[in-house]
Design a protein around this motif. Sequence first.
Motif, PDB file in Angstrom:
ATOM      1  N   GLY A  71       5.562  -8.866 -14.747  1.00 34.75           N
ATOM      2  CA  GLY A  71       6.610  -8.519 -13.803  1.00 34.75           C
ATOM      3  C   GLY A  71       7.029  -9.732 -12.982  1.00 34.75           C
ATOM      4  O   GLY A  71       6.385 -10.792 -13.012  1.00 34.75           O
ATOM      5  N   LYS A 126       9.987  -5.109 -13.336  1.00 31.12           N
ATOM      6  CA  LYS A 126       8.666  -4.624 -13.708  1.00 31.12           C
ATOM      7  C   LYS A 126       8.160  -5.300 -14.983  1.00 31.12           C
ATOM      8  O   LYS A 126       8.938  -5.802 -15.790  1.00 31.12           O
ATOM      9  CB  LYS A 126       8.702  -3.111 -13.935  1.00 31.12           C
ATOM     10  CG  LYS A 126       8.983  -2.302 -12.688  1.00 31.12           C
ATOM     11  CD  LYS A 126       8.940  -0.815 -13.004  1.00 31.12           C
ATOM     12  CE  LYS A 126       9.229   0.031 -11.774  1.00 31.12           C
ATOM     13  NZ  LYS A 126       9.197   1.474 -12.074  1.00 31.12           N
ATOM     14  N   ARG A 153       3.991   2.513 -16.330  1.00 27.89           N
ATOM     15  CA  ARG A 153       4.730   1.552 -17.157  1.00 27.89           C
ATOM     16  C   ARG A 153       5.639   2.268 -18.149  1.00 27.89           C
ATOM     17  O   ARG A 153       6.676   1.752 -18.545  1.00 27.89           O
ATOM     18  CB  ARG A 153       3.767   0.625 -17.907  1.00 27.89           C
ATOM     19  CG  ARG A 153       3.230  -0.520 -17.068  1.00 27.89           C
ATOM     20  CD  ARG A 153       2.691  -1.637 -17.937  1.00 27.89           C
ATOM     21  NE  ARG A 153       2.202  -2.745 -17.117  1.00 27.89           N
ATOM     22  CZ  ARG A 153       1.966  -3.967 -17.580  1.00 27.89           C
ATOM     23  NH1 ARG A 153       2.168  -4.244 -18.844  1.00 27.89           N
ATOM     24  NH2 ARG A 153       1.525  -4.913 -16.778  1.00 27.89           N
ATOM     25  N   TYR A 180       1.841   3.830  -9.990  1.00 20.83           N
ATOM     26  CA  TYR A 180       2.276   2.431  -9.994  1.00 20.83           C
ATOM     27  C   TYR A 180       1.310   1.588 -10.820  1.00 20.83           C
ATOM     28  O   TYR A 180       0.141   1.918 -10.989  1.00 20.83           O
ATOM     29  CB  TYR A 180       2.472   1.883  -8.578  1.00 20.83           C
ATOM     30  CG  TYR A 180       1.240   1.427  -7.835  1.00 20.83           C
ATOM     31  CD1 TYR A 180       0.768   0.116  -7.970  1.00 20.83           C
ATOM     32  CD2 TYR A 180       0.581   2.270  -6.948  1.00 20.83           C
ATOM     33  CE1 TYR A 180      -0.334  -0.317  -7.263  1.00 20.83           C
ATOM     34  CE2 TYR A 180      -0.519   1.843  -6.231  1.00 20.83           C
ATOM     35  CZ  TYR A 180      -0.973   0.543  -6.395  1.00 20.83           C
ATOM     36  OH  TYR A 180      -2.073   0.107  -5.688  1.00 20.83           O
ATOM     37  N   PRO A 204       5.314  -1.593  -5.539  1.00 15.41           N
ATOM     38  CA  PRO A 204       6.295  -0.535  -5.771  1.00 15.41           C
ATOM     39  C   PRO A 204       6.861  -0.016  -4.451  1.00 15.41           C
ATOM     40  O   PRO A 204       6.173  -0.025  -3.425  1.00 15.41           O
ATOM     41  CB  PRO A 204       5.480   0.546  -6.475  1.00 15.41           C
ATOM     42  CG  PRO A 204       4.093   0.362  -5.928  1.00 15.41           C
ATOM     43  CD  PRO A 204       3.929  -1.113  -5.723  1.00 15.41           C
TER      44      PRO A 204
END
Length: 767
Positions: A101, A110, A676, A699, A707
């Motif tokens: 990320g 991300k 993810r 997260y 996040p």
Amino acid sequence: MLKHNLGYPRIGIYRELKNACEDYWNNKNDLNNLFEVGRKIRKKNWEVQNKAGLDLIPCNDFSFYDHVLDMTLLLGVIPEEYMSIPNNNDNMNLYFSMARGFQKHGWDIKAMEMTKWFNTNYHYIVPEFNKNQQFFIFSKKIFEEVNEMKVLLKSTEKIKPVLIGPISFLFLGKEKEKYFHKMDLIDKLVPIYIQIIHELQKLGISWIQLDEPILGLDLSDREKEAFQYAYKKISKISSDILLTSYFDGIIENISLIKDISIKALHIDLIEDPNQLSKIIHFLNKLNITTTLSLGIVDGRNIWKNNYNHSIKIIKKSIDYLGENRVMIAPNCSLIHVPIDIKLENSIDHDIKNIMSFAKQKIYELVDLANIIKGEEKILLENKNIIEEYKNSSILNNEVVKKRVAQISGQNFNRKNIFHIRQKKQKDKLNLPYFPTTTIGSFPQTKEVRVIRNKFRKKIINKEEYRNKIKEFIINVIKKQEEINLDVLVHGEFERTDMVEYFSEKLQGILSTKNGWVQSYGSRCVKPPIIYGDVSRKNDMTVDWICFAQSQTVKPIKGMLTGPVTILQWSFVRDDQPIHDTAYQIALAIREEVLSLEKNGINIIQIDEPAIREGLPLKKKNWKYYFNWAIKAFRISSSGVKDETQIHTHMCYSEFNDIFEHIADMDADVITMETSRSKMELLKAFSDFCYPNEIGPGVYDIHSPRIPTVKEIFNLIEKASKKLPIRNIWINPDCGLKTRKWEEVLQSLKNMTEAARIARIKLANQSH
């Protein structure tokens, strides 16, 4: 008879790559320093294999993060959002951003999805494909490393570049759009492979290893068609291909090679020794003159090769094919084992004498070749070592064996079914909707590591060490209360690793000092070695968990590693059925669970992140695996009262096809990686009507980005549309050990705030 290797560990003998990468990410060194560390590791690896006398040495098996990600860059499969990231001339910002990320200078992108490499504990970055995907040569890494190796060896004769084959590459990736199948991209992909092969041939390369581990799977018709299309095209322009498969046998798919021309075929005779006769028969029947590479040295375990057994295989192959058509190699890449057993000075001599790490496995190939040439003394020495160990009292504990033999059905089941237990647990624990927790570990800072190291070196005594760990626990309890988490953990500051910690407290298992293996990126683990019958000596976690509970009125969650994960993330003895070893570990964990409950701990998490990765590649073998794996978990978890809540955790694997077995584990709460993949997994849970409680990770802890409250709330809302609100927990994807405190605290604050909002906006709507 050629001797070759499929891949060598790339982390460096003292984890130099890990340290260099992390220093680069933390701006402590520059790109030149990182590249220099990479060059030194590659040089050392090539020199070791060349000095040993290998005829072919792998090239391009080195990676700064992940070989699948390397292949993704080589083929130009770069999602659009990453192309806009500020880059450098060597594409390393792009490369690491895809893996980790990118969150700085106003950018917030991300990391790409990560999952397990077939049935191993190695994690890879998942390629992403769209319907109009274009492929082109983007990265020059493979060509640069060939030239680098050519300078070192002063020849291309021994250089064997390694590439993931086109079918496995597509299989490992993921469609990011609906209404197309990734195998439909094969006609666009093959020309790029052909172009790469041409470029390698221009550099003087005459052996090219294409890895197709997908051949060990149950292939669909679409995948078979794609394979035949690809290799018919490739074989028309090159006969330099060593087609390589591993992790299982390929006999079900062997007919796919009958109309293609390849230089050699590599088969895994560790995972499926019975395929040899059938494959030899197939080659001879169709008069196929392909050379056969025998994978006879175990690249996934650390026990010394049984030369007598291997020589029989080699001689049989030579008898049928001739010596010029036989090669020998490890069954798979050696990235799954530590580098050098000679660095271990504290292991009992009798145990160490039977062990073999990556460097030793290279020399085992040389030994086998020399035995074929007539050096019988090597064979006799090997036989004596193996026989002596099998008869050793180190392995056997009759009390443990008797306990396993006495396991009965009552050891597998809780007293009541889940919905009865759930009511009792809610009454006892009195938790809100969307209860928040973490997976277990908190940041292992330099201060924590220094204290542990001082204790191991006896610079501080036991009392000083324990007092310091208590300080860490008091501090982490306070932080969790300030964040307003509902179920707290003690932080695991006394643990180096979730498996290694227990291996040091169980009999029949040992830990190494330098037995590092790459798990993903810079994350390395030291798998313990299960050398004998396993039993529990004393309480392993109770003191620390109870101390943590004494510091708060909120419930503390006891943290244990499950029997299947201890088994899968260790190097396991190979002299008894694997289920016997699993049950031995399960009985030891059961004792610890009951001791925690007896001491007032009402929530106990038994982590099983490895339950999926242990699954055999072929479905015909699943029944046997799940029969013992689920029983092992239930042995460990089923002795408690209804009011005691059992959690388990799983991460970074594909679970869509095993929900019924996850349900059979009968854990009260399961926490899983889902962020993810943007909660994609929850649809399958919903379709299956999963009966128990779930904590879908909201997260990604493997990325340094923080996040936002909004994105976490959106994931909670998404989950609430798929699952009953009463069954949803809120937690990160995985443990927080590798993260920094500033990332962790803000991320968890955002998580608990999102849960608070969800209770107002979502829980109230459910009434």
